[in-house]
Design a protein around this motif. Structure first.
Motif, PDB file in Angstrom:
ATOM      1  N   LEU A 132       0.486  -1.025   0.104  1.00  0.00           N
ATOM      2  CA  LEU A 132      -0.043   0.096   0.081  1.00  0.00           C
ATOM      3  C   LEU A 132       0.047   1.209  -0.371  1.00  0.00           C
ATOM      4  O   LEU A 132       0.521   2.425  -0.468  1.00  0.00           O
ATOM      5  CB  LEU A 132      -1.178   0.316   1.566  1.00  0.00           C
ATOM      6  N   SER A 133       1.908   1.077   0.901  1.00  0.00           N
ATOM      7  CA  SER A 133       2.958   2.676   0.733  1.00  0.00           C
ATOM      8  C   SER A 133       3.538   2.754  -0.560  1.00  0.00           C
ATOM      9  O   SER A 133       3.761   4.046  -1.038  1.00  0.00           O
ATOM     10  CB  SER A 133       4.124   1.953   1.847  1.00  0.00           C
ATOM     11  N   ASN A 134       4.045   1.643  -1.641  1.00  0.00           N
ATOM     12  CA  ASN A 134       4.409   1.891  -2.425  1.00  0.00           C
ATOM     13  C   ASN A 134       3.655   2.263  -3.636  1.00  0.00           C
ATOM     14  O   ASN A 134       3.520   3.058  -4.164  1.00  0.00           O
ATOM     15  CB  ASN A 134       5.294   0.962  -2.957  1.00  0.00           C
ATOM     16  N   LEU A 167       0.402  -7.476 -10.340  1.00  0.00           N
ATOM     17  CA  LEU A 167      -0.698  -7.429  -8.761  1.00  0.00           C
ATOM     18  C   LEU A 167      -2.287  -7.266  -9.061  1.00  0.00           C
ATOM     19  O   LEU A 167      -2.514  -7.897  -7.254  1.00  0.00           O
ATOM     20  CB  LEU A 167      -0.316  -5.617  -9.122  1.00  0.00           C
ATOM     21  N   THR A 168      -2.501  -7.721  -9.510  1.00  0.00           N
ATOM     22  CA  THR A 168      -3.929  -7.914  -9.611  1.00  0.00           C
ATOM     23  C   THR A 168      -3.535  -9.257  -9.848  1.00  0.00           C
ATOM     24  O   THR A 168      -4.725 -10.608  -8.082  1.00  0.00           O
ATOM     25  CB  THR A 168      -5.039  -7.701 -10.698  1.00  0.00           C
ATOM     26  N   ILE A 169      -2.930 -10.429 -10.260  1.00  0.00           N
ATOM     27  CA  ILE A 169      -3.593 -11.820 -10.025  1.00  0.00           C
ATOM     28  C   ILE A 169      -2.892 -11.738  -8.267  1.00  0.00           C
ATOM     29  O   ILE A 169      -3.027 -12.653  -7.609  1.00  0.00           O
ATOM     30  CB  ILE A 169      -2.118 -11.780 -11.226  1.00  0.00           C
ATOM     31  N   SER A 170      -1.679 -11.446  -7.467  1.00  0.00           N
ATOM     32  CA  SER A 170      -1.317 -12.108  -6.647  1.00  0.00           C
ATOM     33  C   SER A 170      -2.433 -11.267  -5.648  1.00  0.00           C
ATOM     34  O   SER A 170      -2.923 -11.702  -4.484  1.00  0.00           O
ATOM     35  CB  SER A 170       0.261 -10.846  -6.136  1.00  0.00           C
ATOM     36  N   VAL A 171      -2.876 -10.164  -6.210  1.00  0.00           N
ATOM     37  CA  VAL A 171      -4.230 -10.005  -4.800  1.00  0.00           C
ATOM     38  C   VAL A 171      -5.179 -11.003  -5.013  1.00  0.00           C
ATOM     39  O   VAL A 171      -5.689 -11.648  -3.999  1.00  0.00           O
ATOM     40  CB  VAL A 171      -4.807  -8.382  -5.575  1.00  0.00           C
ATOM     41  N   LEU A 412      -8.857  -3.217  -3.317  1.00  0.00           N
ATOM     42  CA  LEU A 412      -9.135  -0.851  -4.089  1.00  0.00           C
ATOM     43  C   LEU A 412      -8.517  -1.280  -4.191  1.00  0.00           C
ATOM     44  O   LEU A 412      -8.126   0.291  -5.124  1.00  0.00           O
ATOM     45  CB  LEU A 412     -10.088  -0.580  -2.896  1.00  0.00           C
ATOM     46  N   SER A 413      -6.951  -0.669  -3.566  1.00  0.00           N
ATOM     47  CA  SER A 413      -5.945   0.061  -4.319  1.00  0.00           C
ATOM     48  C   SER A 413      -5.438  -0.512  -5.303  1.00  0.00           C
ATOM     49  O   SER A 413      -4.687   0.423  -5.928  1.00  0.00           O
ATOM     50  CB  SER A 413      -5.242  -0.066  -2.720  1.00  0.00           C
ATOM     51  N   VAL A 414      -5.188  -2.077  -5.876  1.00  0.00           N
ATOM     52  CA  VAL A 414      -4.945  -2.273  -6.953  1.00  0.00           C
ATOM     53  C   VAL A 414      -6.087  -2.029  -8.081  1.00  0.00           C
ATOM     54  O   VAL A 414      -5.176  -1.293  -9.145  1.00  0.00           O
ATOM     55  CB  VAL A 414      -4.881  -3.691  -6.950  1.00  0.00           C
ATOM     56  N   ILE A 415      -7.000  -2.012  -7.669  1.00  0.00           N
ATOM     57  CA  ILE A 415      -7.822  -1.721  -8.533  1.00  0.00           C
ATOM     58  C   ILE A 415      -7.399   0.145  -8.935  1.00  0.00           C
ATOM     59  O   ILE A 415      -8.026   0.219 -10.103  1.00  0.00           O
ATOM     60  CB  ILE A 415      -9.363  -1.860  -8.494  1.00  0.00           C
ATOM     61  N   CYS A 436      -4.244  10.552  -1.095  1.00  0.00           N
ATOM     62  CA  CYS A 436      -4.995  11.048  -0.592  1.00  0.00           C
ATOM     63  C   CYS A 436      -5.578   9.710   0.279  1.00  0.00           C
ATOM     64  O   CYS A 436      -6.793   9.612   1.342  1.00  0.00           O
ATOM     65  CB  CYS A 436      -6.274  12.218  -0.314  1.00  0.00           C
ATOM     66  N   LEU A 437      -5.861   9.359  -0.449  1.00  0.00           N
ATOM     67  CA  LEU A 437      -6.366   7.568  -0.952  1.00  0.00           C
ATOM     68  C   LEU A 437      -5.467   6.750   0.641  1.00  0.00           C
ATOM     69  O   LEU A 437      -6.367   6.270   1.670  1.00  0.00           O
ATOM     70  CB  LEU A 437      -6.502   7.039  -1.774  1.00  0.00           C
ATOM     71  N   TYR A 438      -3.815   7.101   0.878  1.00  0.00           N
ATOM     72  CA  TYR A 438      -3.236   6.575   2.042  1.00  0.00           C
ATOM     73  C   TYR A 438      -3.803   7.583   2.974  1.00  0.00           C
ATOM     74  O   TYR A 438      -3.398   6.393   4.198  1.00  0.00           O
ATOM     75  CB  TYR A 438      -1.968   6.692   1.000  1.00  0.00           C
TER      76      TYR A 438
END
Length: 457
Positions: A132-134, A167-171, A412-415, A436-438
């Motif tokens: 999330l931070s990255n 990233l989507t695959i990992s999520v 949701l963050s990846v999307i 702002c999302l973070y």
């Protein structure tokens, strides 16, 4: 000796990967370069202080956490510096592999120590927090900082879309064990012991598959399609400057005589006009095609010695850090979820944050994305499954069944990031949205008490 040589080397390797390496400096010059490598080195004073407090006042958990927290930040920067120095000597392909291996060494060390101490919640939340931070904070700051100089910045759309797919695959791999658990809970034949065992075995199998995907990704990036990740790739859209006067220049400080401070972009067209001598006020001499060789800042022996020493210091300091978390959260003033998701990722990513943001201002957004999105992919496809596999070997019951809120937030963050990067260009508002999302997530996890995992050591 200029400050921040790591950034200069990164740009040099990208611009002139085939150039020879200059003569290695002496041991004294190498040690001097380490001392002057970053302003973060000022924080090294907290290493002996934190160790002393840990042994002298072992019950002062909050103080120990703060001191060890500050001590690991410069160690992460030095680890990145040593990795970069070693990378320029092994060629572009092996350099990419080396950076991929050591890029998240601090997060890996902290996770292993937490795993040994059976802090499974800290292991899972810190890894999710690093992603999330990255994705949100670092990438958002890169877009925002670059947007203050350029109206739009372009990057390789094909490479970024591929990274988004990974990233989507990992999520999905993180979400499936939770769906597995929920799907069976309502059935009459539900057996908690049997279901937990099946989730554990499922996690082991998925972890091995994710490691295979990560290996394939390395082959793709470093061998078969490495041109996709080059700054000169024709797939990269051109950056555009502001039309007329750059509005952000009005926010810059003024001299005493009332005249604005001179900008490296005086025309406001987004094309920097650096000093006539080919230098940069922050980075020193910039790499150009006229240079015949890359100047190393450390000898190989000193570089390897720095890697070993920093790794040992990180391991010991991280152990003190992990030991203090339970005492810190016992008072109820702060919870483990916030420590793992928000605070711990700052330790390992602080140095990367500075590098990524600085190169984005230099219109090297491909390199910034490599730091931000590339680190997220490495954590998702390598660090997480590696830790799960290591726990399997050690007999620890660590699975891919993460906290429900963490799993949803990660998805949701990846999307959101996928939507932001799909057009292959960025601006300052997109960066502001991600940051702002973070902050929204930080506020949420500050009040979120967390859930007890179904597995214990």
């Amino acid at each position: 000796m200029p400050f921040f040589p790591t950034l200069r080397h990164a740009a040099t390797v990208m611009l002139s990967p085939e150039k020879p390496i200059g003569t290695a400096p002496s041991t004294w010059s190498s040690l001097r370069s380490i001392i002057l490598s970053s302003w973060f080195n000022v924080l090294l004073v907290f290493i002996p202080i934190s160790w002393a407090i840990n042994f002298a006042l072992p019950d002062q958990y909050t103080l120990i956490f703060i001191l060890t927290f500050l001590a690991i930040i410069p160690l992460a920067k030095l680890l990145a510096y040593a990795t970069d120095e070693l990378s320029i000597r092994v060629g572009q392909t092996l350099a990419g592999l080396l950076n991929a291996t050591l890029g998240n060494a601090v997060e890996l060390i902290v996770s292993i120590i937490a795993l040994v101490k059976c802090e499974l919640t800290i292991v899972q939340s810190s890894l999710v927090g690093s992603i999330l931070s990255n994705l949100l904070l670092v990438l958002g700051m890169c877009f925002f900082a670059g947007g203050m100089r350029f109206s739009e910045q372009g990057f390789g759309q094909s490479a970024v879309q591929l990274n988004s797919s990974l990233l989507t695959i990992s999520v999905i791999a993180v979400l499936l064990p939770g769906a597995f658990h929920m799907a069976l809970q309502g059935q009459a034949s539900y057996s908690e012991l049997s279901t937990d065992y099946d989730i554990l075995k499922t996690s082991h199998g998925v972890a091995i598959i994710l490691l295979f995907i990560y290996g394939s990704y390395l082959v793709f990036q470093l061998f078969s399609h490495k041109a996709l990740y080059d700054d000169n790739n024709p797939d990269i859209q051109q950056s555009r400057g502001y039309e007329g006067q750059n509005p952000w220049l009005r926010l810059r400080p003024r001299r005493r005589n009332g005249r604005p401070v001179q900008s490296s972009d005086p025309t406001g067209d987004g094309q920097a006009s650096g000093p006539a001598d080919g230098t940069d006020s922050e980075l020193g001499p910039l790499p150009t095609d006229a240079e015949s060789e890359i100047e190393p800042y450390m000898s190989v022996g000193v570089c390897l010695g720095l890697l070993v020493v920093v790794t040992v210091l990180v391991a010991v300091t991280a152990e003190f850090l992990v030991d203090s978390i339970n005492g810190l959260t016992a008072s109820g003033a702060i919870n483990k979820e916030f420590v793992g998701v928000i605070l711990l990722p700052i330790v390992g990513n602080a140095a990367e944050h500075v590098t990524a943001v600085t190169v984005s201002v230099k219109d090297k957004l491909t390199l910034s994305l490599g730091v931000a999105v590339g680190s997220s992919i490495q954590i998702a496809l390598f660090v997480i499954p590696f830790i799960v596999t290591l726990a399997w070997i050690m007999g620890k019951k660590l699975t891919l069944l993460f906290d429900p809120l963490e799993s949803v937030v990660l998805f949701l963050s990846v999307i959101t990031v996928n939507y932001v990067v799909q057009d292959g260009k960025s601006n300052w508002l997109e960066g502001m949205v991600l940051m702002c999302l973070y902050l929204i997530l930080a506020v949420t996890f500050w009040y979120y008490p967390g859930t007890d995992g179904i597995f214990t050591c």
